[in-house]
Design a protein around this motif. Structure first.
Motif, PDB file in Angstrom:
ATOM      1  N   ARG A   1       0.829  -1.197   0.000  1.00  0.00           N
ATOM      2  CA  ARG A   1       0.000   0.000   0.000  1.00  0.00           C
ATOM      3  C   ARG A   1       0.872   1.260   0.000  1.00  0.00           C
ATOM      4  O   ARG A   1       1.934   1.303   0.644  1.00  0.00           O
ATOM      5  CB  ARG A   1      -0.924   0.049   1.232  1.00  0.00           C
ATOM      6  CG  ARG A   1      -2.032  -1.006   1.223  1.00  0.00           C
ATOM      7  CD  ARG A   1      -3.029  -0.766   0.101  1.00  0.00           C
ATOM      8  NE  ARG A   1      -4.132  -1.725   0.103  1.00  0.00           N
ATOM      9  CZ  ARG A   1      -4.119  -2.893  -0.533  1.00  0.00           C
ATOM     10  NH1 ARG A   1      -3.035  -3.269  -1.215  1.00  0.00           N
ATOM     11  NH2 ARG A   1      -5.183  -3.682  -0.502  1.00  0.00           N
ATOM     12  N   ILE A   2       0.397   2.274  -0.708  1.00  0.00           N
ATOM     13  CA  ILE A   2       1.026   3.591  -0.704  1.00  0.00           C
ATOM     14  C   ILE A   2       0.371   4.409   0.407  1.00  0.00           C
ATOM     15  O   ILE A   2      -0.845   4.598   0.405  1.00  0.00           O
ATOM     16  CB  ILE A   2       0.834   4.306  -2.049  1.00  0.00           C
ATOM     17  CG1 ILE A   2       1.443   3.486  -3.192  1.00  0.00           C
ATOM     18  CG2 ILE A   2       1.449   5.699  -2.007  1.00  0.00           C
ATOM     19  CD1 ILE A   2       1.041   3.981  -4.580  1.00  0.00           C
ATOM     20  N   PHE A   3       1.164   4.881   1.353  1.00  0.00           N
ATOM     21  CA  PHE A   3       0.673   5.719   2.439  1.00  0.00           C
ATOM     22  C   PHE A   3       0.860   7.175   2.011  1.00  0.00           C
ATOM     23  O   PHE A   3       1.935   7.744   2.148  1.00  0.00           O
ATOM     24  CB  PHE A   3       1.419   5.406   3.741  1.00  0.00           C
ATOM     25  CG  PHE A   3       0.960   4.136   4.403  1.00  0.00           C
ATOM     26  CD1 PHE A   3       0.348   4.163   5.646  1.00  0.00           C
ATOM     27  CD2 PHE A   3       1.121   2.901   3.772  1.00  0.00           C
ATOM     28  CE1 PHE A   3      -0.091   2.988   6.265  1.00  0.00           C
ATOM     29  CE2 PHE A   3       0.690   1.732   4.375  1.00  0.00           C
ATOM     30  CZ  PHE A   3       0.077   1.775   5.623  1.00  0.00           C
ATOM     31  N   TRP A   4      -0.204   7.743   1.472  1.00  0.00           N
ATOM     32  CA  TRP A   4      -0.197   9.039   0.765  1.00  0.00           C
ATOM     33  C   TRP A   4      -0.650  10.119   1.741  1.00  0.00           C
ATOM     34  O   TRP A   4      -1.832  10.361   1.920  1.00  0.00           O
ATOM     35  CB  TRP A   4      -1.144   8.918  -0.416  1.00  0.00           C
ATOM     36  CG  TRP A   4      -1.074   9.942  -1.498  1.00  0.00           C
ATOM     37  CD1 TRP A   4      -1.904  11.019  -1.668  1.00  0.00           C
ATOM     38  CD2 TRP A   4      -0.199   9.946  -2.633  1.00  0.00           C
ATOM     39  NE1 TRP A   4      -1.580  11.696  -2.816  1.00  0.00           N
ATOM     40  CE2 TRP A   4      -0.550  11.064  -3.428  1.00  0.00           C
ATOM     41  CE3 TRP A   4       0.856   9.134  -3.040  1.00  0.00           C
ATOM     42  CZ2 TRP A   4       0.120  11.367  -4.620  1.00  0.00           C
ATOM     43  CZ3 TRP A   4       1.523   9.430  -4.205  1.00  0.00           C
ATOM     44  CH2 TRP A   4       1.168  10.534  -4.989  1.00  0.00           C
ATOM     45  N   ASP A   5       0.286  10.784   2.382  1.00  0.00           N
ATOM     46  CA  ASP A   5      -0.016  11.770   3.415  1.00  0.00           C
ATOM     47  C   ASP A   5      -0.069  13.163   2.789  1.00  0.00           C
ATOM     48  O   ASP A   5       0.934  13.873   2.740  1.00  0.00           O
ATOM     49  CB  ASP A   5       1.054  11.697   4.513  1.00  0.00           C
ATOM     50  CG  ASP A   5       0.776  12.647   5.667  1.00  0.00           C
ATOM     51  OD1 ASP A   5      -0.312  13.263   5.690  1.00  0.00           O
ATOM     52  OD2 ASP A   5       1.650  12.765   6.554  1.00  0.00           O
ATOM     53  N   ASN A   6      -1.255  13.542   2.338  1.00  0.00           N
ATOM     54  CA  ASN A   6      -1.398  14.848   1.676  1.00  0.00           C
ATOM     55  C   ASN A   6      -1.675  15.930   2.719  1.00  0.00           C
ATOM     56  O   ASN A   6      -2.722  16.581   2.721  1.00  0.00           O
ATOM     57  CB  ASN A   6      -2.510  14.797   0.632  1.00  0.00           C
ATOM     58  CG  ASN A   6      -2.385  15.906  -0.397  1.00  0.00           C
ATOM     59  OD1 ASN A   6      -1.352  16.571  -0.491  1.00  0.00           O
ATOM     60  ND2 ASN A   6      -3.436  16.119  -1.161  1.00  0.00           N
ATOM     61  N   ALA A   7      -0.708  16.105   3.614  1.00  0.00           N
ATOM     62  CA  ALA A   7      -0.864  16.994   4.762  1.00  0.00           C
ATOM     63  C   ALA A   7      -0.965  18.464   4.376  1.00  0.00           C
ATOM     64  O   ALA A   7      -1.532  19.269   5.122  1.00  0.00           O
ATOM     65  CB  ALA A   7       0.312  16.796   5.725  1.00  0.00           C
ATOM     66  N   TYR A   8      -0.385  18.826   3.227  1.00  0.00           N
ATOM     67  CA  TYR A   8      -0.295  20.247   2.862  1.00  0.00           C
ATOM     68  C   TYR A   8      -1.050  20.557   1.572  1.00  0.00           C
ATOM     69  O   TYR A   8      -0.660  21.440   0.810  1.00  0.00           O
ATOM     70  CB  TYR A   8       1.177  20.647   2.739  1.00  0.00           C
ATOM     71  CG  TYR A   8       1.980  20.273   3.961  1.00  0.00           C
ATOM     72  CD1 TYR A   8       1.778  20.939   5.164  1.00  0.00           C
ATOM     73  CD2 TYR A   8       2.886  19.214   3.933  1.00  0.00           C
ATOM     74  CE1 TYR A   8       2.479  20.572   6.303  1.00  0.00           C
ATOM     75  CE2 TYR A   8       3.590  18.850   5.073  1.00  0.00           C
ATOM     76  CZ  TYR A   8       3.388  19.527   6.250  1.00  0.00           C
ATOM     77  OH  TYR A   8       4.070  19.167   7.380  1.00  0.00           O
TER      78      TYR A   8
END
Length: 431
Positions: free
Chosen positions: A215-222
């Protein structure tokens, strides 16, 4: 002034003597400033104070579908909040689960779930002889801390100006079934501030992992944290791209309002495929009866809709943009042409990445601490805190006032020059 490497030993020694005298004057100022984390300043927090007034004891706490936010229920979040964060994340509200205040908490819980119970029926990671994760470097230290906590082996992957080196990512993921995931901060990355290119996102969506539970852990925090109205980075939406590529289950996408409203009292979310949603909910129903719906409603009523959030983020930008420009201007004024450092110029996010001469980062951070300014530890941008070049330094400009930041950056450039001069002289002596 000449580049340091072009100075004679006598010139550089004289330069170092002058710098050390200046450093003693800075130490006498007795600065006490912590720039180690990307923390919103008080002015930013004040932007959301009205959110405390949108609900009171006389407020109607009933949602449009009749849900009473004071009571149990709505495991995946109230519909209004799913719609608001769906617009923020560019995803269908039906593909979103609203959590508590921290996306980091959601990421930790996600790793914990697959560690003990696996991904969609696959073998729990804890029962495998080895589990590996790809870690783009420089990267986010808290991501690395999660995988290190679970004993997952971390493999550094170099970052490029367009994102992780996808030739390496594709090769490793396709050949090694023990590689189960990759950390990503795709927009205004922590710490470099770069955003992934269209090609990078498409290549992620078209990965062919050897592991069915990769799985890709896609952290679109910004995702909404632009500094400028007229110069913004844009990102292809990863879930839609994965669906087009025939890989709908490949991504867990995380986001929150932590740096939009209050870091300690925001709302977090994960967006993913319907199949992955079932996996999440099957665990979530044992964890909680539902997250804080009153806080979800408070956010919805405060913003109204995505347009209200966009306007709110413009106010954030107006506060922190001068700080980023202050950092960049001070670096240019004091270091340009000396050949002892490079730095990024992001259009958004919370950080600027500085690269010193190899072998100088720890010394620079130590000198800053002795001068009264605490920075992110050197090496934190790499797994296990081990930067092989000892060169990456993360600059977090948001929390200090402009005056404090100006003093801190003048001190920083002084420390860079001292550490660089010492390193070059030491290298010459050793030759």
């Amino acid at each position: 002034m000449k580049p340091y490497l072009e100075m004679t030993t006598e010139e550089l020694t004289q330069e170092l003597d002058t710098l050390r005298k200046e450093y003693k004057k800075v130490q006498a100022m007795d600065m006490q400033l912590n720039m180690s984390r990307g923390i919103p300043c008080i002015d930013q927090l004040d932007l959301s104070m009205h959110m405390m007034d949108v609900l009171d004891s006389s407020s109607d706490l009933t949602c449009e579908d009749g849900t009473d936010c004071r009571n149990y229920g709505q495991l995946t979040g109230i519909e209004e909040a799913r719609e608001l964060l769906g617009d923020m994340m560019e995803n269908n509200p039906k593909d979103i689960i609203i959590y508590g205040n921290s996306s980091l908490n959601v990421m930790f819980d996600t790793i914990s779930r697959v560690w003990t119970h696996g991904v969609m029926g696959n073998t729990p990671w804890c029962k495998l002889p080895e589990v590996k994760f790809l870690c783009p470097v420089p990267g986010y230290d808290r991501h690395f801390a999660i995988t290190q906590y679970f004993g997952i082996k971390m493999i550094p992957v170099p970052m490029t100006p367009t994102g992780p080196d996808m030739d390496i990512v594709e090769k490793l993921v396709s050949e090694d079934e023990t590689i189960k995931g990759i950390w990503c901060v795709p927009k205004y990355s922590n710490p470099s501030g770069i955003s992934y290119s269209d090609e990078t996102v498409r290549r992620f969506a078209r990965l062919k992992p050897a592991a069915p539970d990769f799985r890709i852990f896609w952290d679109n925090a910004y995702g909404m944290h632009h500094l400028y109205d007229d110069r913004q980075d844009y990102l292809i939406e990863i879930l839609a791209e994965c669906k087009r590529a025939g890989n709908p289950d490949l991504v867990y996408k995380f986001a929150s309002t932590s740096k939009i409203t209050f870091p300690g009292s925001g709302i977090a979310a994960v967006a993913t495929s319907p199949n992955n949603m079932v996996d999440f909910v099957n665990t979530l129903k044992f964890q909680t009866i539902g997250h804080d719906k009153v806080n979800q409603l408070r956010h919805v009523r405060f913003f109204g809709d995505i347009h209200g959030m966009v306007e709110h983020m413009r106010k954030h930008a107006a506060i922190i943009r001068p700080k980023f420009e202050m950092v960049e201007n001070t670096l240019e004024e004091n270091l340009e042409g000396l050949g002892i450092g490079t730095w990024t110029k992001p259009r958004g996010g919370y950080f600027i990445l500085f690269d010193s001469l190899p072998g100088c980062a720890k010394e620079i951070v130590a000198l800053m601490k002795k001068a009264g300014v605490i920075m992110t530890p050197a090496g934190a941008t790499w797994p296990y805190g081990k930067d092989p070049n000892d060169s990456n330094i993360r600059i977090a400009p948001t929390y200090p006032t402009l005056n404090e930041l100006k003093s801190a950056m003048e001190t920083f450039t002084l420390c860079v020059r001292i550490a660089s001069a010492k390193k070059i002289l030491a290298d010459r002596t050793a030759q």
